[in-house]
Design a protein around this motif. Structure first.
Motif, PDB file in Angstrom:
ATOM      1  N   LEU A  18       0.819  -1.213   0.000  1.00  0.00           N
ATOM      2  CA  LEU A  18       0.000   0.000   0.000  1.00  0.00           C
ATOM      3  C   LEU A  18       0.855   1.266   0.000  1.00  0.00           C
ATOM      4  CD1 LEU A  18      -2.850   1.063  -0.037  1.00  0.00           C
ATOM      5  CD2 LEU A  18      -2.822   1.114   2.442  1.00  0.00           C
ATOM      6  N   GLY A  19       1.910   1.256   0.800  1.00  0.00           N
ATOM      7  CA  GLY A  19       2.758   2.446   0.838  1.00  0.00           C
ATOM      8  C   GLY A  19       3.337   2.754  -0.530  1.00  0.00           C
ATOM      9  N   ASP A  20       3.812   1.725  -1.216  1.00  0.00           N
ATOM     10  CA  ASP A  20       4.397   1.945  -2.537  1.00  0.00           C
ATOM     11  C   ASP A  20       3.345   2.370  -3.554  1.00  0.00           C
ATOM     12  OD1 ASP A  20       6.714   1.202  -1.455  1.00  0.00           O
ATOM     13  OD2 ASP A  20       6.776  -0.821  -2.309  1.00  0.00           O
ATOM     14  N   ALA A  21       2.102   1.942  -3.302  1.00  0.00           N
ATOM     15  CA  ALA A  21       1.046   2.242  -4.260  1.00  0.00           C
ATOM     16  C   ALA A  21       0.815   3.738  -4.377  1.00  0.00           C
ATOM     17  CB  ALA A  21      -0.246   1.550  -3.852  1.00  0.00           C
ATOM     18  N   MET A  22       1.363   4.512  -3.451  1.00  0.00           N
ATOM     19  CA  MET A  22       1.190   5.956  -3.503  1.00  0.00           C
ATOM     20  C   MET A  22       1.939   6.574  -4.675  1.00  0.00           C
ATOM     21  SD  MET A  22      -0.889   6.618  -1.225  1.00  0.00           S
ATOM     22  CE  MET A  22      -1.705   5.103  -0.885  1.00  0.00           C
ATOM     23  N   ALA A  52       5.711   8.156  11.327  1.00  0.00           N
ATOM     24  CA  ALA A  52       7.110   8.396  11.003  1.00  0.00           C
ATOM     25  C   ALA A  52       7.316   8.928   9.603  1.00  0.00           C
ATOM     26  CB  ALA A  52       7.894   7.095  11.161  1.00  0.00           C
ATOM     27  N   LYS A  53       6.309   8.798   8.745  1.00  0.00           N
ATOM     28  CA  LYS A  53       6.524   9.147   7.342  1.00  0.00           C
ATOM     29  C   LYS A  53       6.550  10.651   7.142  1.00  0.00           C
ATOM     30  CE  LYS A  53       6.547   5.092   5.313  1.00  0.00           C
ATOM     31  NZ  LYS A  53       7.694   4.602   4.562  1.00  0.00           N
ATOM     32  N   ASP A  54       7.443  11.112   6.306  1.00  0.00           N
ATOM     33  CA  ASP A  54       7.477  12.526   5.970  1.00  0.00           C
ATOM     34  C   ASP A  54       6.751  12.803   4.659  1.00  0.00           C
ATOM     35  OD1 ASP A  54       8.816  13.307   8.206  1.00  0.00           O
ATOM     36  OD2 ASP A  54      10.783  12.866   7.335  1.00  0.00           O
ATOM     37  N   ASP A  55       6.584  11.741   3.881  1.00  0.00           N
ATOM     38  CA  ASP A  55       5.845  11.849   2.628  1.00  0.00           C
ATOM     39  C   ASP A  55       4.361  11.906   2.963  1.00  0.00           C
ATOM     40  OD1 ASP A  55       4.307  11.093   0.417  1.00  0.00           O
ATOM     41  OD2 ASP A  55       6.010  10.101  -0.529  1.00  0.00           O
ATOM     42  N   ILE A  56       3.697  12.973   2.543  1.00  0.00           N
ATOM     43  CA  ILE A  56       2.319  13.197   3.000  1.00  0.00           C
ATOM     44  C   ILE A  56       1.411  12.044   2.574  1.00  0.00           C
ATOM     45  CG2 ILE A  56       1.738  14.634   0.976  1.00  0.00           C
ATOM     46  CD1 ILE A  56      -0.092  16.239   2.841  1.00  0.00           C
ATOM     47  N   LYS A  57       1.630  11.546   1.367  1.00  0.00           N
ATOM     48  CA  LYS A  57       0.752  10.472   0.896  1.00  0.00           C
ATOM     49  C   LYS A  57       1.031   9.171   1.627  1.00  0.00           C
ATOM     50  CE  LYS A  57      -0.418  10.015  -3.395  1.00  0.00           C
ATOM     51  NZ  LYS A  57      -0.237   9.805  -4.847  1.00  0.00           N
ATOM     52  N   GLY A  63     -11.359  12.740   1.061  1.00  0.00           N
ATOM     53  CA  GLY A  63     -11.178  14.176   1.175  1.00  0.00           C
ATOM     54  C   GLY A  63      -9.752  14.531   1.527  1.00  0.00           C
ATOM     55  N   LEU A  64      -9.163  13.776   2.470  1.00  0.00           N
ATOM     56  CA  LEU A  64      -7.790  14.075   2.868  1.00  0.00           C
ATOM     57  C   LEU A  64      -6.827  13.881   1.698  1.00  0.00           C
ATOM     58  CD1 LEU A  64      -7.725  12.423   6.410  1.00  0.00           C
ATOM     59  CD2 LEU A  64      -7.445  14.845   5.899  1.00  0.00           C
ATOM     60  N   PHE A  65      -7.039  12.803   0.991  1.00  0.00           N
ATOM     61  CA  PHE A  65      -6.144  12.555  -0.139  1.00  0.00           C
ATOM     62  C   PHE A  65      -6.285  13.632  -1.203  1.00  0.00           C
ATOM     63  CE2 PHE A  65      -5.122   8.117   1.063  1.00  0.00           C
ATOM     64  CZ  PHE A  65      -3.785   8.152   0.746  1.00  0.00           C
ATOM     65  N   LEU A  66      -7.554  14.005  -1.461  1.00  0.00           N
ATOM     66  CA  LEU A  66      -7.740  15.052  -2.466  1.00  0.00           C
ATOM     67  C   LEU A  66      -7.075  16.336  -1.999  1.00  0.00           C
ATOM     68  CD1 LEU A  66     -11.354  14.549  -3.809  1.00  0.00           C
ATOM     69  CD2 LEU A  66      -9.193  13.578  -4.564  1.00  0.00           C
ATOM     70  N   GLY A  67      -7.173  16.597  -0.694  1.00  0.00           N
ATOM     71  CA  GLY A  67      -6.499  17.769  -0.155  1.00  0.00           C
ATOM     72  C   GLY A  67      -4.996  17.655  -0.365  1.00  0.00           C
ATOM     73  N   ASN A  79       7.168  15.911   0.316  1.00  0.00           N
ATOM     74  CA  ASN A  79       7.772  15.876   1.633  1.00  0.00           C
ATOM     75  C   ASN A  79       7.177  16.973   2.507  1.00  0.00           C
ATOM     76  OD1 ASN A  79       9.386  15.773   3.877  1.00  0.00           O
ATOM     77  ND2 ASN A  79      11.275  15.454   2.705  1.00  0.00           N
ATOM     78  N   MET A  80       6.529  16.552   3.602  1.00  0.00           N
ATOM     79  CA  MET A  80       5.856  17.537   4.451  1.00  0.00           C
ATOM     80  C   MET A  80       6.835  18.484   5.116  1.00  0.00           C
ATOM     81  SD  MET A  80       2.829  15.415   6.271  1.00  0.00           S
ATOM     82  CE  MET A  80       3.834  14.139   6.951  1.00  0.00           C
ATOM     83  N   ARG A  81       8.068  18.037   5.271  1.00  0.00           N
ATOM     84  CA  ARG A  81       9.050  18.932   5.903  1.00  0.00           C
ATOM     85  C   ARG A  81       9.386  20.108   4.992  1.00  0.00           C
ATOM     86  NH1 ARG A  81      11.240  16.823  10.518  1.00  0.00           N
ATOM     87  NH2 ARG A  81      10.739  14.637  10.866  1.00  0.00           N
TER      88      ARG A  81
END
Lengths: 99, 295, 631, 544
Positions: free
Chosen positions: C238-242, C299-304, C345-349, C362-364
């Motif tokens: 799932l993580g990679d599916a992003m 722990a993830k910094d990648d928003i998706k 909604g969150l994903f679309l955001g 990267n959210m940072r």
């Protein structure tokens, strides 16, 4: 004496002829050995003819002679032509048949 | 007729017995001789002897016609054909005693012995005690009896063998006949060629010069005492029938030269050394070019 | 009216076929056609819904038989649809959210040259997903099940020129296949046991089968659900599916497809009800994934990827609920629906943010975006409040019910599950607050791109904003709507059945505890990320953080346990095939060839040698003849 | 007596002779004439085979449209043809595939430089009759395969089963893949000889068994090779084969078919042959000729030796199971596209043989459908792979990358082929694979479960291949690759359409096949295992 002895003689001659074919290398002598074998069988045929009291054996022997004559004629012609090209009458020199 | 001596029972007359044993010895002896003689001519003669013996056997068994045919056709014609070919190929040609195929001779003897034993055992085991004899079949004579059979029951086979003989005769002619692919070269052309190639321009030496023998198969000796191979005709050379000039004779030649030189007072440098045979010329252009190619 | 059911599937399927086969002709309006067809399907769904509401609870389910698909004696697979309340719920969710996401994609994919194909795939997905939820037998469900897998594969790998996307797509498909293996074995078991795999006959005769068989079927179904819904141990894809475009993540990997596992378990309630051991396994999987996903999400910094962890965790809640049996089925579906709204909604955001930030994930490197993207901020914020279970919003109601049901399981088990769910709620609040703070608050940590230009964040076009707003509305009100008068419970009960557990804690206590946990998580996150500036380069962190960044070492585990031995095995076999098997064959040929070579020497060309062998042969023949005679 | 079957067999045979006799192809126009004639003949054959399938009445007699002409009277050998559902379907498959193969190989047999770098085709010497030969050989293979599917005389079948090796040998050895290096001519002749020897060996063992069968049958008054007579006699008990004899004869027949099919561990000729031959020939091998092997297992092994079939079924299932997993694992490890397809086929043949020897109606129907579906899907996959290879001139996977960017239609059809290979529902192979798995599972659950692993491995090799060749950044050498041409699309489109159609609506096939499968099973005296709790027996339940 039992006429069967003719058959023994025939067998002996045939065997000598056959051995000759295997041992001798001169093509002409080889042919002679073959002739000896044919003659041996002719003797057997004649003896059988006598045994059965019919002449058919002799007829076969007669035909054998004819065939032998034909064979000798052609065979010697072959030997001569081989000798012309290969300068040898030894059968061991003509081993081109191998792969 | 001898045939009448053959009884209708299991034994023969004593006369035939004696005759048989004599003929058998001759026949076997001839056969062995053929097998063992090194020279083809001797073999042929031995075989002829065997055949003659067999012919008599035939007659003794009532096959008079066959006996005659055996002598006239077989011994007389076929064996002579053999002899002709032997002469053509080389009367003196011998088999070398060295067997080239590994184990062939041993295996041949073994097979022969085994085969002989088998045949004889087979005959001994067969019940062959009753001999009808040919008295009845030969009642009107052996030849008419045979003729009757040949021209009635076996007429078809007879015709076929006739065709076979003709075919064989034609075959032999075809095999031995040689078509010239190109016109044979004349002597003039050959000479011109020889001069052009500058090989052996003068005539070849004649055989027997400076020799004790002047037979064709003895090579000439060159002035220095060596053997001139090309003085012998090509056919003999091909057959390997060049007679050796013995070393003793060469020695004698050299001595003769030396004494002549002494008498003339020549310096030693001009004297011949007793050497081996001289190298023969490389090509022999004027003898049977076609054969050179075939080799 | 029932004849509309096939049209539900047919409309998007036709769209997909038209767009794929039509070629360039559809480039200009294909996306609108696809959106229209999705909306049409939604319209059909609404019509059917209206029709269904007109009947009373027991007679709402309808079946529509189309044709016999694979008939071989006892094996009778039909293409026939079954529309009951459960399917209806899904139909509306899928077509509704699907239509919104189509609309969003019109804006999001506006500049992609392969937009037509993207919409074709989206339509294909809708068709397959509808087939999945409408099927009235397991084989047809399997058809849809793999169909959504295919659509997911195509969409994750949509940007195929990126090796990472292609790899992620393949990984998703293959991990899903492991789950599919479970589903097919389950179908085989059903066929061997009941001689059928259609829902009604199987469920009707389930009570006759031994518990062992039912447990086996249940476990196999669970395996399938794990694959599709990214539950431990098949969660790694799932993580990679992003890697896929964000609308895809929203629709497939948040709102609909990944919840198919929950659907499968709920649909098979009749089997799970009779197989307590299988249910226990389901519960354990759900609880573990719930915590697993939450930890990864922190722990993830990648928003998706953070949102993906969250999805995993939320589906863990649903699976947990479904595993509780009749106490939880309804709440699992309820959370599924509300989650569909707020997570989409969150994903679309997130997509909108990436759109504005030049595809930065990267959210940072975000920070302080709320002023630049007010609409996005508002809708994302509402979604955020919903997911952390802020009282009154939809997540609050659905999650609360699940936690309650977990406690209601009773005994030690109930306490453990309840506590897990509570901890999960706290962690959810923590990581979602972290996402919110890092993205929209604090100072700008924008990084210049390769040419040194700073991004110019801007609000998304209208086609993107409208879906976000609509989904936000859903996130706010859906929970309350479902909870009033237990309307959702009454709606689904005829299908899934329901029983009230006896919770050791009162309903209000659970609600209070949940709220406290949520506030604790929120507070911790504020202390960590809201009060002090966030470093652009991530700090090394604790071993747990580092492991969580690597998805708790799941890929390393898979690599060490499956991939490495697998490739070694393959290499060994390739060697074995060429040297072993083929070597044997070639060796045999060589031996024969060698023997022939030896034998060939007998043919030495010497006539006398041949004569000898002839003579020898004659000898043998004569000898054997004589021997035979004498014997 | 209708002569439809004979006509169907005779048309391609006559076409082969005609094509071979056409004037030599020195010019492009002459070559085109040759190709058009061959294609027309194959189209007529297709129409005839379709007519046979349509005239076959599934509810009628076991063998229909029968014809019989005496051939070798003294041994009771006849030229007799007849068709059952399975034979009709497989002959139709052959007739469908041959025109596709011809179209796909349109330029494969053109003489002259064809490699992209302009070098002469290595290993194949310039021959003016090359084109004629290639197309005539394909038609000859078609004729022989169709006779094999229609033959109801054991000896007749044997003759054609063996005879088809000859044209195949020349197709493999004479017309190679142009992508090969300088080594390729040697490799190709190696592959062709290996193919021939391997299959001849199998055929000889079978011949011994055929003779043995005749001798035993003649002793008991059945001096005939007529299959229906023999099977009826065996089933009815009037022809008794002792246990040992039956086992030995079964193994003799089975060995030949297992080599041809091919079954692990007798498969090693297939990757070589498919790797070295042209893509069209490779399709002929795997989709047409090999099917005769699996078809013959169904028709001859089961019909003639029912008891031995039951005795050996578990062992054969284990071998096929090994084949499924082994083929898939090796496919994953391949570096060469065509060899990968070959190993994938070995895995699929494992499924087919497993379905046959599970001895359930689902398994056997599945196996028969699998033969058809594998033929269609592998043909599509292999032919597209062939188009790909002919564009780049390399068979190595590593030479490709990012093709979807430059040739999206090619990549798309290749993806569909890959998906069909991994048995995606909605595509034809899924139906058959699932039937085989279910059929096996009901009798041998453990084997069925392990075989399911095959579907994961299939996904792995199919998608790995797609990922490595089609996705990612565009590789050097691929950059200017043209997309599919109209001719190539005309080849792929019908195959893809059929694959999808038969995946969604396989009824036309199942209706034809099911009665024949039931008849086969009844010869073996086997019925499907009954479910433990059949639905019919239940009365009411907790679910509404």
């Amino acid at each position: 004496m039992n006429p069967v002895n003719y058959l023994y003689l025939s067998a002996l001659l045939f065997t000598i002829g056959a051995s000759g074919v295997l041992i001798r290398r001169n093509a002409i002598v080889l042919f002679m050995c073959v002739e000896l074998m044919l003659n041996a069988s002719n003797l057997a045929l004649v003896t059988f003819s006598r045994m059965h009291g019919t002449l058919d054996g002799q007829i076969i022997a007669f035909f054998t002679m004819v065939v032998a004559a034909a064979e000798v004629v052609v065979g010697l012609a072959i030997i001569v032509s081989i000798f012309r090209t290969r300068h040898s009458a030894s059968v061991d020199d003509s081993n081109l048949m191998k792969l | 007729m001898i045939a009448h001596l053959a009884a209708a029972t299991g034994t023969t007359s004593t006369g035939e017995a004696v005759q048989f044993w004599v003929l058998a010895v001759i026949a076997v002896g001839g056969a062995l001789g053929m097998l063992l003689m090194r020279k083809a001519v001797h073999s042929a003669l031995c075989l002829a002897a065997t055949m003659m013996a067999l012919a008599v056997c035939y007659m003794a068994q009532g096959a008079v016609f066959l006996g005659v045919v055996q002598i006239v056709v077989y011994t007389g014609a076929i064996m002579m054909l053999f002899l002709f070919v032997v002469m053509l190929v080389g009367v003196t040609s011998e088999d070398s005693l060295k067997e080239q195929l590994k184990g062939q001779r041993f295996a041949a003897v073994l097979c022969g012995l085994g085969f002989g034993v088998l045949l004889i055992a087979g005959i001994a085991n067969a019940r062959l005690d009753h001999f009808t004899g040919l008295a009845e079949a030969n009642a009107e004579g052996n030849v008419p009896g045979l003729a009757r059979l040949i021209f009635t029951r076996y007429v078809w086979a007879f015709e076929v063998t006739g065709a076979l003989l003709i075919t064989a005769a034609i075959g032999a002619m075809v095999l031995t006949h040689r078509e010239h692919v190109k016109a044979p070269r004349t002597q003039r052309e050959l000479a011109a060629q020889r001069v052009r190639d500058n090989i052996q321009v003068p005539p070849l030496p004649a055989p027997g010069v400076y020799a004790r023998h002047n037979a064709v198969n003895v090579p000439a000796l060159l002035p220095d005492g060596t053997v001139a191979e090309d003085s012998v005709m090509a056919t003999l050379r091909e057959r390997g029938q060049v007679r050796d000039v013995s070393q003793a004779m060469l020695q004698r030649m050299a001595e003769l030269e030396n004494s002549t030189a002494d008498w003339l007072g020549r310096p030693s440098s001009e004297r011949p050394a007793v050497a081996g045979p001289r190298k023969s010329l490389e090509p022999v252009p004027n003898h049977e070019n076609g054969e050179e190619d075939a080799q | 009216m029932n004849s509309l059911i096939p049209l539900l599937v047919a409309a998007p399927l036709a769209g997909s076929a038209l767009l794929l086969l039509g070629g360039r002709a559809f480039d200009r309006f294909g996306h609108w056609l696809a959106t229209a067809l999705a909306a049409l399907s939604f319209g059909f769904g609404l019509a059917l819904f209206w029709d269904m509401l007109g009947r009373d609870g027991e007679h709402r389910a309808v079946t529509e038989h189309l044709f016999s698909w694979v008939p071989v004696n006892a094996f009778q697979a039909d293409v026939s649809f079954r529309l009951d309340q459960l399917s209806m719920t899904f139909v509306l969710l899928i077509t509704g959210v699907g239509t919104l996401i189509h609309l969003y994609s019109v804006g999001y994919m506006a500049h992609d040259e392969r937009r037509r194909r993207f919409f074709a795939y989206l339509n294909l997905f809708l068709a397959a997903m509808l087939l999945l939820v409408l099927a009235d037998n397991y084989l047809l469900l399997y058809f849809g099940w793999e169909g959504v897998g295919l659509a997911s594969y195509l969409l994750i790998g949509f940007w195929q020129h990126k090796p990472s996307a292609a790899t992620a797509a393949k990984k998703a498909f293959i991990v899903n296949r492991v789950g599919d293996m479970g589903l097919s074995i389950a179908i085989m078991l059903m066929f061997a046991e009941f001689g059928s795999f259609a829902f009604t006959p199987v469920f009707d005769s389930a009570h006759e089968a031994s518990e062992g068989k039912l447990t086996a079927i249940g476990l196999m179904l669970l395996l399938a659900a794990c694959g599709k819904s990214a539950q431990v141990p098949l969660q790694s894809w799932l993580g990679d599916a992003m890697e896929g475009p964000t609308p895809v993540s929203a629709l497939i990997h948040a709102a609909t497809m990944v919840t198919a596992g929950v659907y499968l378990i709920t649909r098979s309630a009749a089997i799970f009800n009779l197989a307590p051991d299988a249910r226990t396994a389901v519960v354990v999987v759900g609880a573990v994934t719930l915590l697993f996903g939450a930890i990864v999400g922190c722990a993830k910094d990648d928003i998706k990827k953070a949102l993906a962890g969250s999805t995993m965790s939320q589906i863990g809640y649903m699976v947990l609920a479904a595993g509780l049996g009749p106490i939880g089925y309804v709440f699992a579906i309820m959370h599924l629906v509300t989650h569909g709204f707020f997570k989409a909604g969150l994903f679309l955001g997130a997509g909108s943010v990436m759109h504005g930030m030049d595809d930065e994930v990267n959210m940072r490197h975000y920070g302080g975006l709320r002023k630049h993207m007010p609409w996005t901020f508002a809708t994302f914020g509402l979604g955020y409040l919903a997911i952390i279970g802020f009282p009154g919003l939809s997540g609050f109601f659905s999650k609360d019910r699940i936690i309650e049901a977990a406690f209601a399981e009773g005994g030690t088990e109930g306490w453990i599950l309840g506590l897990c769910a509570l901890v999960g709620a706290a962690v959810t609040a923590f990581y979602m607050t972290r996402v919110m703070l890092l993205t929209f608050f604090g100072e700008k940590r924008w990084q210049p791109d390769a040419e040194g230009n700073l991004p110019h964040p801007h609000e998304a076009p209208r086609t993107m904003v409208i879906p976000m707003v609509l989904l936000a509305v859903g996130s706010v009100f859906a929970g309350a709507l479902f909870d009033i008068n237990d309307s959702f419970l009454k709606w689904l009960e005829p299908v899934t059945g329901h029983s009230e557990g006896n919770s050791p804690l009162s309903s209000w206590t659970v609600t209070g505890l949940t709220t406290v946990c949520m506030l604790a998580g929120l507070g911790l996150a504020y202390v960590m990320y809201g009060r002090s500036p966030v470093p652009v380069v991530p700090p090394v962190g604790s071993p747990l953080t580092r492991a969580a960044r690597r998805d708790l070492l799941q890929d390393d585990f898979n690599h060490a346990v499956l991939v490495r031995p697998g490739s070694a095995l393959t290499a060994t076999l390739v060697f074995f095939d060429s040297r072993g098997l083929d070597g044997f064959v070639n060796g045999l040929a060589a031996v024969i060839g060698g023997l022939s070579g030896r034998l060939r020497r007998v043919q030495n060309g010497f006539v006398r040698s041949y004569a000898l062998s002839m003579f020898g042969g004659t000898l043998v023949l004569v000898a054997s003849t004589l021997l035979m005679r004498s014997v | 007596m209708s002569v439809l079957l004979t006509t169907t067999c005779a048309v391609p045979a006559a076409g082969a002779v005609l094509t071979a006799a056409l004037p030599a192809g020195a010019t492009e126009a002459r070559r085109r004439t040759t190709k058009t004639v061959a294609l027309a003949v194959s189209a007529v054959t297709l129409a005839l085979a379709a007519a046979v399938a349509l005239r076959f009445d599934p509810h009628g007699a076991r063998y229909q449209l029968t014809e019989s002409y005496s051939w070798i009277r003294s041994f009771g050998i006849t030229f007799s043809l007849g068709v059952d559902g399975i034979g009709a379907v497989l002959a139709l498959l052959t007739a469908v595939l041959v025109p596709m193969v011809m179209l796909a190989s349109w330029h494969d047999a053109d003489p002259g430089p064809a490699a992209p770098d302009g070098t002469l085709d290595p290993g194949t010497f310039e021959r003016r009759r090359r084109t004629q030969g290639f197309f005539a050989l394909i038609l000859a293979v078609e004729a022989m395969v169709i006779v094999s599917f229609y033959a109801t005389d054991v000896f007749l079948f044997y003759v054609f089963f063996e005879a088809m090796l000859i044209p195949m040998y020349f197709l493999i050895g004479g017309f190679g893949d142009r992508a090969g290096g300088p080594e390729s001519a040697r490799q190709r002749s190696y592959a062709a000889v290996k193919f021939l020897l391997y299959n001849l060996l199998g055929g000889l063992v079978m011949l011994a068994a055929v003779i043995g069968l005749y001798v035993i049958a003649q002793d008991q008054g059945f001096g005939t090779f007529d299959l229906p007579t023999l099977t009826d006699a065996v089933a009815g008990g009037s022809l008794k084969l002792s246990g040992t004899a039956q086992n030995a004869l079964f193994l003799g027949f089975f060995f030949a078919f297992a080599v041809k099919a091919p079954l692990w561990p007798l498969h090693t000729w297939l990757p070589n042959a498919m790797g070295e031959a042209t893509a069209g020939t490779a399709v002929l091998i795997t989709a047409v000729v090999d099917k005769v092997g699996t078809f013959a297992m169904l028709r001859f092994c089961l019909g003639l030796f029912p008891d031995a079939s039951k005795t050996f079924a578990p062992a054969i299932l284990v071998l096929s199971l090994i084949g499924i997993v082994y083929g898939a694992l090796l496919a994953i490890g391949q570096k060469d596209i065509k060899r990968l397809v070959a190993y994938a086929s070995i895995s699929h043949f494992g499924f087919i043989i497993m379905g046959i020897f599970a001895l359930t109606s689902q398994g056997q129907s599945g196996a028969t459908l699998y033969m058809v579906n594998h033929g269609l899907s592998t043909a599509a996959w292999m032919l597209v792979a062939g188009f790909l290879i002919s564009r780049r001139g390399s068979r190595l996977i590593a030479d490709y990358g990012g093709v979807q960017k430059v040739a999206p239609v090619l990549a798309g059809t290749f993806l569909i082929g890959s998906l069909a290979t991994l048995s995606l529902p909605g595509l034809a192979p899924f139906v058959s694979e699932f039937l085989v798995l279910v059929g096996t599972f009901t009798r041998y659950p453990a084997i069925g479960v392990i075989a399911t692993v095959g579907i994961v491995l299939a996904a792995l090799y199919a998608l790995l291949l797609y990922q490595r060749t089609m996705t990612g950044p565009v590789k050097e050498g691929v950059r200017s690759m043209p997309d599919l041409k109209v001719r190539e699309l005309a080849v792929v489109a019908p195959l893809v359409a059929l694959t999808i159609l038969l995946g969604v609506y396989p009824r036309p096939l199942t209706d034809l096949v099911n009665p024949s499968v039931d008849a086969t099973l009844s010869q073996v005296h086997r019925t499907d295992p009954a479910p433990a709790h059949p639905v019919a027996a239940t009365s009411g339940g907790e679910q509404k």
